[in-house]
Design a protein around this motif. Structure first.
Motif, PDB file in Angstrom:
ATOM      1  N   CYS A 143       0.822  -1.213   0.000  1.00  0.00           N
ATOM      2  CA  CYS A 143       0.000   0.000   0.000  1.00  0.00           C
ATOM      3  C   CYS A 143       0.857   1.265   0.000  1.00  0.00           C
ATOM      4  O   CYS A 143       1.954   1.290   0.556  1.00  0.00           O
ATOM      5  CB  CYS A 143      -0.900  -0.027   1.226  1.00  0.00           C
ATOM      6  N   CYS A 144       0.329   2.323  -0.590  1.00  0.00           N
ATOM      7  CA  CYS A 144       1.025   3.612  -0.595  1.00  0.00           C
ATOM      8  C   CYS A 144       0.879   4.346   0.740  1.00  0.00           C
ATOM      9  O   CYS A 144       1.548   5.352   0.978  1.00  0.00           O
ATOM     10  CB  CYS A 144       0.511   4.499  -1.717  1.00  0.00           C
ATOM     11  N   GLY A 145      -0.030   3.873   1.600  1.00  0.00           N
ATOM     12  CA  GLY A 145      -0.220   4.485   2.906  1.00  0.00           C
ATOM     13  C   GLY A 145      -1.364   5.476   3.003  1.00  0.00           C
ATOM     14  O   GLY A 145      -1.545   6.115   4.044  1.00  0.00           O
ATOM     15  N   ALA A 190       1.639   5.566   8.158  1.00  0.00           N
ATOM     16  CA  ALA A 190       1.664   5.997   6.762  1.00  0.00           C
ATOM     17  C   ALA A 190       3.094   6.258   6.294  1.00  0.00           C
ATOM     18  O   ALA A 190       3.466   5.910   5.174  1.00  0.00           O
ATOM     19  CB  ALA A 190       0.819   7.250   6.587  1.00  0.00           C
ATOM     20  N   LYS A 191       3.886   6.865   7.149  1.00  0.00           N
ATOM     21  CA  LYS A 191       5.266   7.157   6.779  1.00  0.00           C
ATOM     22  C   LYS A 191       6.063   5.883   6.578  1.00  0.00           C
ATOM     23  O   LYS A 191       6.873   5.777   5.646  1.00  0.00           O
ATOM     24  CB  LYS A 191       5.931   8.035   7.834  1.00  0.00           C
ATOM     25  N   ALA A 192       5.859   4.897   7.440  1.00  0.00           N
ATOM     26  CA  ALA A 192       6.555   3.615   7.288  1.00  0.00           C
ATOM     27  C   ALA A 192       6.182   2.947   5.968  1.00  0.00           C
ATOM     28  O   ALA A 192       7.045   2.394   5.265  1.00  0.00           O
ATOM     29  CB  ALA A 192       6.219   2.703   8.461  1.00  0.00           C
ATOM     30  N   GLU A 209       7.810   4.939   3.121  1.00  0.00           N
ATOM     31  CA  GLU A 209       9.245   4.633   2.975  1.00  0.00           C
ATOM     32  C   GLU A 209       9.442   3.379   2.142  1.00  0.00           C
ATOM     33  O   GLU A 209      10.305   3.333   1.257  1.00  0.00           O
ATOM     34  CB  GLU A 209       9.869   4.463   4.351  1.00  0.00           C
ATOM     35  N   LYS A 210       8.638   2.361   2.425  1.00  0.00           N
ATOM     36  CA  LYS A 210       8.730   1.122   1.641  1.00  0.00           C
ATOM     37  C   LYS A 210       8.343   1.365   0.186  1.00  0.00           C
ATOM     38  O   LYS A 210       8.980   0.851  -0.740  1.00  0.00           O
ATOM     39  CB  LYS A 210       7.843   0.042   2.243  1.00  0.00           C
ATOM     40  N   PHE A 211       7.299   2.154  -0.004  1.00  0.00           N
ATOM     41  CA  PHE A 211       6.829   2.448  -1.362  1.00  0.00           C
ATOM     42  C   PHE A 211       7.930   3.137  -2.169  1.00  0.00           C
ATOM     43  O   PHE A 211       8.204   2.771  -3.317  1.00  0.00           O
ATOM     44  CB  PHE A 211       5.587   3.336  -1.297  1.00  0.00           C
ATOM     45  N   LYS A 223      12.126   3.195  -6.385  1.00  0.00           N
ATOM     46  CA  LYS A 223      13.124   4.271  -6.478  1.00  0.00           C
ATOM     47  C   LYS A 223      13.941   4.239  -7.769  1.00  0.00           C
ATOM     48  O   LYS A 223      14.458   5.276  -8.190  1.00  0.00           O
ATOM     49  CB  LYS A 223      14.063   4.224  -5.275  1.00  0.00           C
ATOM     50  N   ASP A 224      14.087   3.097  -8.393  1.00  0.00           N
ATOM     51  CA  ASP A 224      14.913   3.002  -9.601  1.00  0.00           C
ATOM     52  C   ASP A 224      14.083   2.951 -10.882  1.00  0.00           C
ATOM     53  O   ASP A 224      14.585   2.559 -11.936  1.00  0.00           O
ATOM     54  CB  ASP A 224      15.818   1.767  -9.526  1.00  0.00           C
ATOM     55  N   CYS A 225      12.816   3.352 -10.808  1.00  0.00           N
ATOM     56  CA  CYS A 225      11.915   3.238 -11.953  1.00  0.00           C
ATOM     57  C   CYS A 225      11.806   4.567 -12.699  1.00  0.00           C
ATOM     58  O   CYS A 225      11.608   5.614 -12.082  1.00  0.00           O
ATOM     59  CB  CYS A 225      10.527   2.808 -11.481  1.00  0.00           C
ATOM     60  N   SER A 226      11.903   4.492 -14.001  1.00  0.00           N
ATOM     61  CA  SER A 226      11.787   5.718 -14.804  1.00  0.00           C
ATOM     62  C   SER A 226      10.344   6.121 -15.026  1.00  0.00           C
ATOM     63  O   SER A 226      10.031   7.304 -15.178  1.00  0.00           O
ATOM     64  CB  SER A 226      12.490   5.532 -16.152  1.00  0.00           C
ATOM     65  N   HIS A 227       9.423   5.149 -15.049  1.00  0.00           N
ATOM     66  CA  HIS A 227       7.994   5.429 -15.177  1.00  0.00           C
ATOM     67  C   HIS A 227       7.223   4.442 -14.304  1.00  0.00           C
ATOM     68  O   HIS A 227       7.416   3.231 -14.428  1.00  0.00           O
ATOM     69  CB  HIS A 227       7.504   5.280 -16.618  1.00  0.00           C
ATOM     70  N   VAL A 228       6.370   4.960 -13.430  1.00  0.00           N
ATOM     71  CA  VAL A 228       5.490   4.134 -12.613  1.00  0.00           C
ATOM     72  C   VAL A 228       4.054   4.518 -12.972  1.00  0.00           C
ATOM     73  O   VAL A 228       3.695   5.698 -12.958  1.00  0.00           O
ATOM     74  CB  VAL A 228       5.725   4.363 -11.108  1.00  0.00           C
TER      75      VAL A 228
END
Length: 241
Positions: A41-43, A55-57, A60-62, A67-72
């Motif tokens: 989940c995005c939180g 939500a912050k936790a 952070e996982k999200f 983090k290495d994606c050019s398009h989500v």
């Protein structure tokens, strides 16, 4: 082009076919689709309920998952709006500040991505029905979608799009709002469904499955001759015909 997809909670748990429809649409548009099985989940639910630490936790996982994606790309203006608008409050000047800023630029709702990034207006779909459009609060006020859904729907063969009155009015879902304020939420759903019925449409279409679930619950309870459908499921329909 390689595209990483984010599948929101509502899609994962209740409408998995919509997730598969998004993959079909993206692949037909010529992109390579990747899915990170570790994503969660995005939180948004925790954030809107006031549980900011939780939500912050999750956020952070999200961020680390993408983090290495050019398009989500996601089939939810609500979830993408959460990341674009509210992660700032949790991650500004934090250890993940730069990673978040990059993700914010790279995450898209599916109709925005198709029209404005891939320059796709016609997915080759066929849907022989009359539909009316529901602008979810998130798509309209948080994400800022404008003409993209209409552009795509008007290129679907056999589809007739009719506009309802108050198309920009909230359906009453609002996450925890529908739980904490059930009578008001139900009345708002009733109003929205009434406006849709007046158009003569067979389906209410939206970018957000949560809104569609809320309205479908009211429709089913009262045996109303109307259905709900996610726009992605329309865009992926009829290819076998």
């Amino acid at each position: 082009m390689v595209v990483d997809i984010f599948i929101p909670c509502f899609i994962d748990q209740f409408y998995p076919e919509t997730g598969f429809s998004m993959v079909k649409v993206l692949e037909k548009a010529g992109v390579t689709v990747r899915y990170n099985k570790n994503q969660t989940c995005c939180g948004q639910i925790a954030f809107n309920s006031g549980f900011w630490d939780h939500a912050k936790a999750m956020g952070e996982k999200f961020i680390r998952d993408f983090k290495d994606c050019s398009h989500v790309v996601a089939p939810s203006a609500s979830c993408v709006g959460m990341v674009r608008n509210y992660y700032d409050e949790m991650f500004y000047n934090s250890a993940l500040h730069n990673e978040y800023r990059t993700l914010k630029k790279n995450i898209y709702e599916i109709t925005d991505f198709l029209v404005n990034i891939l320059n796709v207006k016609d997915t080759g779909a066929t849907f022989n029905h009359v539909v009316t459009w529901h602008s979810s609060c998130a798509s309209l006020r948080e994400y800022g979608l404008k003409d993209e859904p209409g552009i795509l729907l008007r290129h679907v063969r056999g589809l007739k799009l009719v506009e309802m009155e108050d198309k920009e009015t909230c359906c009453g879902f609002g996450g925890m709002f529908s739980v904490k304020n059930e009578p008001v939420s139900t009345a708002m759903a009733a109003h929205k469904v009434e406006m849709a019925l007046k158009t003569g449409a067979e389906y209410i279409v939206s970018t957000d499955s949560s809104c569609l679930m809320h309205m479908q619950g009211y429709i089913s309870k009262h045996n109303i001759p109307l259905k709900t459908i996610h726009i992605v499921d329309i865009l992926a329909s009829g290819w076998e015909l």
